[in-house]
Design an enzyme around this catalytic site. Structure first.
Site, PDB file in Angstrom:
ATOM      1  N   GLU A  87       0.923  -1.042  -0.004  1.00 50.26           N
ATOM      2  CA  GLU A  87      -0.130  -0.051  -0.076  1.00 50.26           C
ATOM      3  C   GLU A  87       1.013   1.107   0.052  1.00 50.26           C
ATOM      4  OE1 GLU A  87      -2.193   0.687   3.574  1.00 50.26           O
ATOM      5  OE2 GLU A  87      -3.689   2.078   2.838  1.00 50.26           O
TER       6      GLU A  87
ATOM      7  N   ASP B 257     -12.065   1.573   4.502  1.00 45.90           N
ATOM      8  CA  ASP B 257     -12.615   2.189   5.771  1.00 45.90           C
ATOM      9  C   ASP B 257     -13.787   3.295   5.169  1.00 45.90           C
ATOM     10  OD1 ASP B 257     -10.751   1.197   8.017  1.00 45.90           O
ATOM     11  OD2 ASP B 257      -9.367   1.701   6.203  1.00 45.90           O
TER      12      ASP B 257
HETATM   13  N1  ADE Z   1      -6.259   0.006   8.986  1.00 46.23           N
HETATM   14  C1  ADE Z   1      -7.421   0.270   8.679  1.00 46.23           C
HETATM   15  N2  ADE Z   1      -7.380   0.705   7.354  1.00 46.23           N
HETATM   16  C2  ADE Z   1      -6.042   0.479   7.088  1.00 46.23           C
HETATM   17  C3  ADE Z   1      -5.364   0.574   5.937  1.00 46.23           C
HETATM   18  N3  ADE Z   1      -5.853   1.247   4.698  1.00 46.23           N
HETATM   19  N4  ADE Z   1      -4.062   0.216   5.827  1.00 46.23           N
HETATM   20  C4  ADE Z   1      -3.367  -0.369   6.876  1.00 46.23           C
HETATM   21  N5  ADE Z   1      -4.163  -0.533   8.017  1.00 46.23           N
HETATM   22  C5  ADE Z   1      -5.489  -0.085   7.987  1.00 46.23           C
HETATM   23 ZN    ZN Z   2      -6.901  -2.051   5.005  1.00 47.26          ZN
END
Ligand code: ADE
Ligand code: ZN
Length: 343
Positions: free
Chosen positions: A205, A284
Site C-alpha cells: 500500500e 474504511d
Molecule cells: N487499518 C485500517 N485501514 C487500514 C489501511 N488502509 N492500511 C493499513 N491499516 C489499516
Molecule cells: Zn485496509
C-alpha cells in the site's frame, strides 16, 4: 477514455453479486454513530461536532488517517456497540449488492482500552449471523494484528482470542506499513496456519514490492491487501499473475491516503491488463468517502473500464473469498446470469 456511468450501468454494477474482502469494520464507523456511542459510553471526543470531525478527514498519508481512526474506535466499548456497528455496515452492504463480506477487526485497539476480547468477537459474530438472516449476506471475521506493535503482542492476542476460535476464519496484518515488514510476524502467522486459519496481509500500500514478496514467502499470505505497488516490479507482477494471487484493491482509500493523486491515475487498468486477480473494496468507507458500490462507480467514471471488466472484478471477488465452495458456485452462476443482462 472512460464512459461516465449511466443510471442503467450503475444499476448493472449494483446487481452484480460481489464479495467485499477488505473492509475494516472499525472503518465503517460513521461520525453520527461515533458521536451517539461517545454519548452513550461517556467517552470524551477531540471534536465538537459531526461536521468538525468530518472536516478533519483530510489525510496526507496512512499514518495521518490511522491516528484519527484509532481515536474514533475508542467509543466502541460493549458487545452491543460492536454488533450495532456491524449491522449498520451490513445494511449498506446489502444495498450495494454484496453477497459475501469478510470483515477485518483490530482487537488490540480495543483490548488495550480494557474492552474484553469476548465483547468484540461476540458482538461482531452475532452481527454476522444476523446479516445472513436479515440480508442473505454470508459473512465471516478476520482478526488483524497491528503491525506497529510487537510480534509478542500479536502472539498474545491470538492466544487470547482462541476461546472464540470458531468465530473467525483467518488472520490479517494491518496498521502502519512503513518500517514494519511482514517478516516481523513470521511466527504468529505460522501459528495461525497450524490452527487452520486463513492468512492475509496488507502489503504494497505504502510499503515496497519487497513487502508483498515477504508476505507471500514468509507469512504464506493467500491474498494481498492493496498490493498496488507491485507494478514497480515486473517480476513480481509476473509472479502474482502466474499464481493467481488475489489483490484486494481499495481505490477511494488509495486516493484519500495519497497513494495515487487522483482516481484517473490509479493503476487498476494496468493490474487488470496484467491478468492479476484484482477485486474492489472500500477499506474504511466512513473515512474515505464511499462504500463498495461508490468505489465501483467512481472507478468506472474515472478509468477506461467496461462491462467485461465489471464482470471480471465481481468474479475475482467471489473466487478470492474464503466462503464454502458451494456458496461460491451459486454466486458465480448468479453472476453469469446478471452478466447476460448488461446494458
Ligand atoms: N487499518 C485500517 N485501514 C487500514 C489501511 N488502509 N492500511 C493499513 N491499516 C489499516
Ligand atoms: Zn485496509
Amino acid at each position: 477514455m472512460p464512459t461516465p456511468t449511466t443510471p442503467a450501468f450503475q444499476d448493472f454494477l449494483r446487481r452484480l453479486p460481489k464479495a467485499e474482502l477488505h473492509l475494516h469494520i472499525e472503518g465503517s464507523l460513521e461520525p453520527e454513530q461515533l458521536f451517539a456511542l461517545a454519548r452513550r459510553n461517556g467517552v470524551p471526543l477531540a471534536h465538537a461536532s459531526v461536521e468538525a470531525l468530518r472536516a478533519a478527514y483530510a489525510f496526507t498519508d496512512l499514518q495521518s488517517f490511522l491516528d484519527i481512526y484509532y481515536a474514533g474506535a475508542s467509543v466502541l466499548r460493549t458487545e452491543q456497540d460492536f454488533e450495532e456497528l456491524a449491522m449498520a455496515y451490513f445494511a449498506r452492504a446489502a444495498a450495494d449488492g454484496i453477497v459475501r463480506a469478510e470483515l477485518f477487526f483490530d482487537p488490540q485497539t480495543h483490548t488495550a482500552r480494557g474492552v474484553p476480547m469476548g465483547a468484540v468477537i461476540e458482538g461482531l459474530s452475532r452481527a454476522c449471523r444476523r446479516a445472513r438472516a436479515l440480508h442473505g449476506i454470508s459473512a465471516d471475521l478476520i482478526l488483524c494484528f497491528l503491525r506497529h506493535l510487537s510480534e509478542a503482542e500479536a502472539l498474545q492476542t491470538l492466544d487470547d482470542a482462541l476461546p472464540w476460535r470458531e468465530h473467525f476464519i483467518g488472520v490479517g496484518l494491518d496498521s502502519s506499513e512503513r518500517g514494519h515488514p511482514p517478516e516481523k510476524f513470521a511466527r504468529v502467522f505460522a501459528r495461525a496456519g497450524e490452527l487452520g486459519l486463513h492468512r492475509v496481509a496488507h502489503a504494497g500500500e505504502e510499503g515496497p514490492p519487497a513487502y508483498i514478496e515477504s508476505a507471500l514467502d514468509v507469512l504464506r499470505a493467500e491474498r494481498i491487501d492493496h498490493g498496488v505497488r507491485c507494478t514497480e516490479s515486473p517480476a513480481l507482477v509476473q509472479r502474482l499473475a502466474a499464481t493467481g494471487t488475489p489483490l484486494t484493491v481499495c481505490p477511494l482509500s488509495n486516493v484519500k491516503l495519497c497513494v495515487f493523486p487522483d482516481l484517473a491515475s490509479h493503476n487498476l487498468p494496468a493490474l487488470l491488463s496484467a491478468g492479476l486477480k484484482v477485486n474492489l473494496n472500500s477499506d474504511d468507507p466512513a473515512y474515505f468517502g464511499g462504500y463498495l458500490l461508490e468505489n465501483w462507480r467512481a472507478c468506472f467514471d474515472a478509468l477506461p473500464l467496461g462491462v467485461t471488466d465489471a464482470v471480471t472484478l465481481a468474479r475475482n471477488s467471489l473466487e478470492a473469498s474464503f466462503a464454502p465452495v458451494d456458496e461460491r458456485a451459486a454466486w458465480l452462476a448468479q453472476l453469469e446470469r446478471e452478466a447476460a443482462t448488461a446494458p
